[in-house]
Scaffold this active site. Structure first.
Site, short mmCIF file in Angstrom:
data_model
loop_
_atom_site.label_atom_id
_atom_site.label_comp_id
_atom_site.label_asym_id
_atom_site.label_seq_id
_atom_site.Cartn_x
_atom_site.Cartn_y
_atom_site.Cartn_z
N GLY A 33 -4.93 -3.63 7.00
CA GLY A 33 -3.76 -2.94 7.56
C GLY A 33 -2.49 -3.63 7.10
O GLY A 33 -2.54 -4.69 6.48
N GLY A 36 1.78 -7.31 10.09
CA GLY A 36 2.32 -7.05 11.42
C GLY A 36 1.55 -6.01 12.21
O GLY A 36 1.90 -5.71 13.36
N SER A 37 0.49 -5.45 11.63
CA SER A 37 -0.27 -4.41 12.34
C SER A 37 -1.13 -4.98 13.45
O SER A 37 -1.51 -4.28 14.38
CB SER A 37 -1.14 -3.62 11.36
OG SER A 37 -2.07 -4.47 10.72
N LYS A 39 -3.86 -7.44 12.65
CA LYS A 39 -5.17 -7.85 12.13
C LYS A 39 -5.60 -9.22 12.65
O LYS A 39 -6.70 -9.38 13.18
CB LYS A 39 -5.17 -7.88 10.59
CG LYS A 39 -4.86 -6.55 9.93
CD LYS A 39 -4.82 -6.67 8.42
CE LYS A 39 -3.75 -7.62 7.90
NZ LYS A 39 -2.37 -7.25 8.27
N SER A 107 -5.33 -6.60 2.22
CA SER A 107 -6.21 -5.96 1.22
C SER A 107 -5.75 -4.53 0.95
O SER A 107 -6.43 -3.58 1.33
CB SER A 107 -7.68 -6.02 1.64
OG SER A 107 -7.90 -5.67 2.98
#
Length: 198
Positions: A33, A36-37, A39, A107
């Site tokens: 992701g 800042g999502s 993960k 990724s």
């Protein structure tokens, strides 16, 4: 230069033996992701929950790996691909060791993630799409990177001037701009239990 004088040595202890000893399977949970999502945040809490559940785990985090194993790589498309290739190989070894492995890496390229899936045993690669709007990630900006990218201080930043390719068919989707941390962890734990991986 690659060496051709190498031979694979098999062990007398198999992956299945290690899984039986630990009393659980050894999937690789691949968190992907935007920056800042969430993960790393989710993977840290999930690892704690798995540990308390009795599972043997290890967590690989993007920034942490770049302090050591991948400290010679930058953020060019080629270096990003090599970063993920190396991490995929390490994750495969950890799966063979019987561990539930959590990886938290942007990724950004589907092809790189698909390559990791291909080198894993069937069913061992669980893609966890940590879905969060770019707007929300920019609002969070925990490391101040979006601000620097918008100011032109960082080039090739995913989501700003470099692409992020969303997964087509991830095994798990958690929407961290709509779900709490506890809900996200519970959702993943339920998937692992329902599929008899732990």
């Amino acid at each position: 230069m690659k060496s051709s004088n190498i031979t694979w040595h098999n062990s007398k202890v198999t992956k299945e033996d290690r899984q039986k000893q630990k009393d659980h399977k050894s999937p690789v949970l691949w968190f992907t992701g935007l920056s800042g999502s969430g993960k790393s945040t989710v993977s840290v809490e999930l690892e704690k929950a798995l540990y308390e559940y009795g599972a043997h785990t290890y967590r690989l985090d993007g920034d942490n790996v770049r302090h050591g194993l991948n400290n010679n790589l930058g953020f060019s498309p080629e270096d990003r691909t090599e970063n993920i290739r190396r991490v995929g190989e390490v994750a495969k070894l950890m799966s063979d060791a019987g561990l539930v492995t959590l990886t938290a890496f942007i990724s950004p390229y589907r092809e790189d993630r698909d390559h990791v899936r291909e080198i894993m045993d069937e069913g061992d690669f669980i893609e966890v799409y940590v879905k969060c709007s770019l707007e929300e990630c920019e609002k969070r900006d925990p490391k101040g990177l979006y601000e620097k990218a918008r100011a032109g201080e960082i080039k090739g930043f995913t989501g700003i001037d470099a692409p992020y390719e969303e997964p087509y068919n991830p095994e798990i989707v958690i929407e961290t701009d709509k779900m709490t941390l506890e809900e996200s962890v519970e959702h993943i734990m339920n998937h692992l239990k329902d599929n008899r991986l732990i």
